[in-house]
Design a protein around this motif. Structure first.
Motif, short mmCIF file in Angstrom:
data_model
loop_
_atom_site.label_atom_id
_atom_site.label_comp_id
_atom_site.label_asym_id
_atom_site.label_seq_id
_atom_site.Cartn_x
_atom_site.Cartn_y
_atom_site.Cartn_z
N THR A 171 0.82 -1.21 0.00
CA THR A 171 0.00 0.00 0.00
C THR A 171 0.85 1.26 0.00
N ALA A 172 1.91 1.28 0.80
CA ALA A 172 2.77 2.47 0.89
C ALA A 172 3.47 2.73 -0.44
N ALA A 173 3.99 1.68 -1.07
CA ALA A 173 4.68 1.85 -2.35
C ALA A 173 3.71 2.30 -3.44
N ALA A 174 2.50 1.73 -3.45
CA ALA A 174 1.50 2.13 -4.42
C ALA A 174 1.09 3.58 -4.22
N ALA A 175 0.99 3.98 -2.96
CA ALA A 175 0.64 5.37 -2.65
C ALA A 175 1.74 6.31 -3.10
N ALA A 176 2.99 5.91 -2.93
CA ALA A 176 4.12 6.74 -3.35
C ALA A 176 4.12 6.90 -4.87
N LEU A 177 3.86 5.81 -5.59
CA LEU A 177 3.82 5.88 -7.05
C LEU A 177 2.66 6.77 -7.51
N ALA A 178 1.51 6.64 -6.86
CA ALA A 178 0.36 7.48 -7.21
C ALA A 178 0.67 8.95 -6.93
N LEU A 179 1.42 9.22 -5.87
CA LEU A 179 1.79 10.59 -5.53
C LEU A 179 2.68 11.19 -6.61
N VAL A 180 3.60 10.39 -7.15
CA VAL A 180 4.47 10.86 -8.22
C VAL A 180 3.65 11.28 -9.44
N VAL A 181 2.65 10.47 -9.79
CA VAL A 181 1.79 10.79 -10.94
C VAL A 181 0.97 12.05 -10.64
N PHE A 182 0.48 12.16 -9.42
CA PHE A 182 -0.29 13.35 -9.00
C PHE A 182 0.55 14.61 -9.13
N VAL A 183 1.78 14.56 -8.65
CA VAL A 183 2.67 15.72 -8.73
C VAL A 183 2.97 16.06 -10.19
N ALA A 184 3.22 15.03 -11.01
CA ALA A 184 3.52 15.27 -12.42
C ALA A 184 2.37 15.98 -13.13
N GLY A 185 1.15 15.73 -12.68
CA GLY A 185 -0.01 16.38 -13.28
C GLY A 185 -0.05 17.88 -13.06
N HIS A 186 0.82 18.38 -12.18
CA HIS A 186 0.89 19.81 -11.90
C HIS A 186 2.18 20.41 -12.45
N LEU A 187 2.73 19.82 -13.50
CA LEU A 187 3.99 20.25 -14.09
C LEU A 187 3.96 21.72 -14.49
N TYR A 188 2.80 22.21 -14.90
CA TYR A 188 2.69 23.59 -15.37
C TYR A 188 3.05 24.61 -14.29
N GLN A 189 3.08 24.19 -13.02
CA GLN A 189 3.36 25.12 -11.92
C GLN A 189 4.85 25.38 -11.73
N GLY A 190 5.72 24.69 -12.45
CA GLY A 190 7.14 24.89 -12.25
C GLY A 190 7.63 24.13 -11.04
N TRP A 191 8.96 24.08 -10.87
CA TRP A 191 9.52 23.20 -9.84
C TRP A 191 9.14 23.65 -8.43
N LYS A 192 9.03 24.95 -8.18
CA LYS A 192 8.64 25.41 -6.84
C LYS A 192 7.21 25.00 -6.53
N GLY A 193 6.34 25.12 -7.52
CA GLY A 193 4.97 24.70 -7.31
C GLY A 193 4.87 23.20 -7.10
N LEU A 194 5.72 22.44 -7.78
CA LEU A 194 5.70 20.99 -7.63
C LEU A 194 6.09 20.56 -6.23
#
Length: 244
Positions: A171-194
């Protein structure tokens, strides 16, 4: 929490397709759409409302695909994707109270900064999304609610279930992977926003895994976005820096 999602073949196909879109297409497309909005907003008074309508429709399509996946996969219980009553509220109550207090205090302080003409920390990352008219503000509110509901159900509910039920992750590893995808979805915000998105996403994930329910993460996500998009005054050009 325990997740025992069993995807049918059609459900798995849709899940893989949606996950690939979220991980690889959506970040690139979102950045392109945000840059287009930034170039058009100054001379097109309807640019922001059109963009909001497009993004709102897109995210509800994600949820429609998830609903179809659930229909096609009887082995997936609603609780497997976080659609259940929260448990262990006592464990997360202090965290929720602290976060709520921080949101209120932060909103007051940041509004004061904006009213005095100073730059609001983090606002540059989403400057073009800030509403300037009442019509835009209503669209921003709809976007905040949509993001809170749809992104939590899809990014945290579906993707964590996919990681556990299909990829065989804990569960923890799956949550971490999902978090990476979630953060990538906000790429338009730049690295500080990420960085900010990653911290907030980690907190929302922690609340979800602690309660077994997306109810509190959805509510918190909506409040965070309402604070950022609706409650804050739109920045003036001279107080907006670069997001990246």
């Amino acid at each position: 929490m325990s997740i025992s999602a069993s995807f049918s073949s059609p459900g798995l196909f849709l899940t893989v397709a949606l996950t690939a879109y979220l991980a690889f297409v959506s970040p690139w497309l979102g950045r392109r759409q945000y840059d287009r909005l930034a170039s058009r907003r100054a001379h097109d008074p309807r640019a922001l409302t059109r963009a909001y309508r497009l993004w709102i429709a897109e995210e509800w399509i994600w949820v429609a695909v998830l609903a179809l996946i659930l229909v096609l996969s009887p082995g997936i219980d609603l609780a497997d994707v976080g659609l259940a009553k929260p448990d262990n509220l006592g464990r997360v109550a202090p965290m929720i109270a602290g976060m709520s207090g921080a949101l209120v205090i932060g909103t007051v302080l940041l509004r004061h900064l904006a009213r005095t003409g100073r730059a609001v920390p983090g606002q540059a990352a989403v400057a073009e999304l800030m509403p300037r008219t009442s019509g835009e503000r209503w669209h921003a509110l709809a976007m905040a609610v949509t993001a809170g509901v749809c992104e939590e159900i899809v990014y945290r509910g579906l993707l964590i279930a996919f990681g556990v039920g299909v990829l065989g992750l804990g569960t923890a590893a799956a949550a971490a992977l999902a978090l990476v995808v979630f953060v990538a979805g906000h790429l338009y915000q730049g690295w500080k926003g990420l960085v900010v998105v990653a911290l907030l996403g980690f907190w929302l994930t922690t609340v979800y895994l602690s309660t077994g329910s997306l109810l509190l993460p959805i509510m918190a996500h909506i409040l965070i976005d309402v604070r950022g998009l609706v409650c804050m005054p739109a920045p003036t050009r001279k107080t907006v820096g670069h997001a990246a």
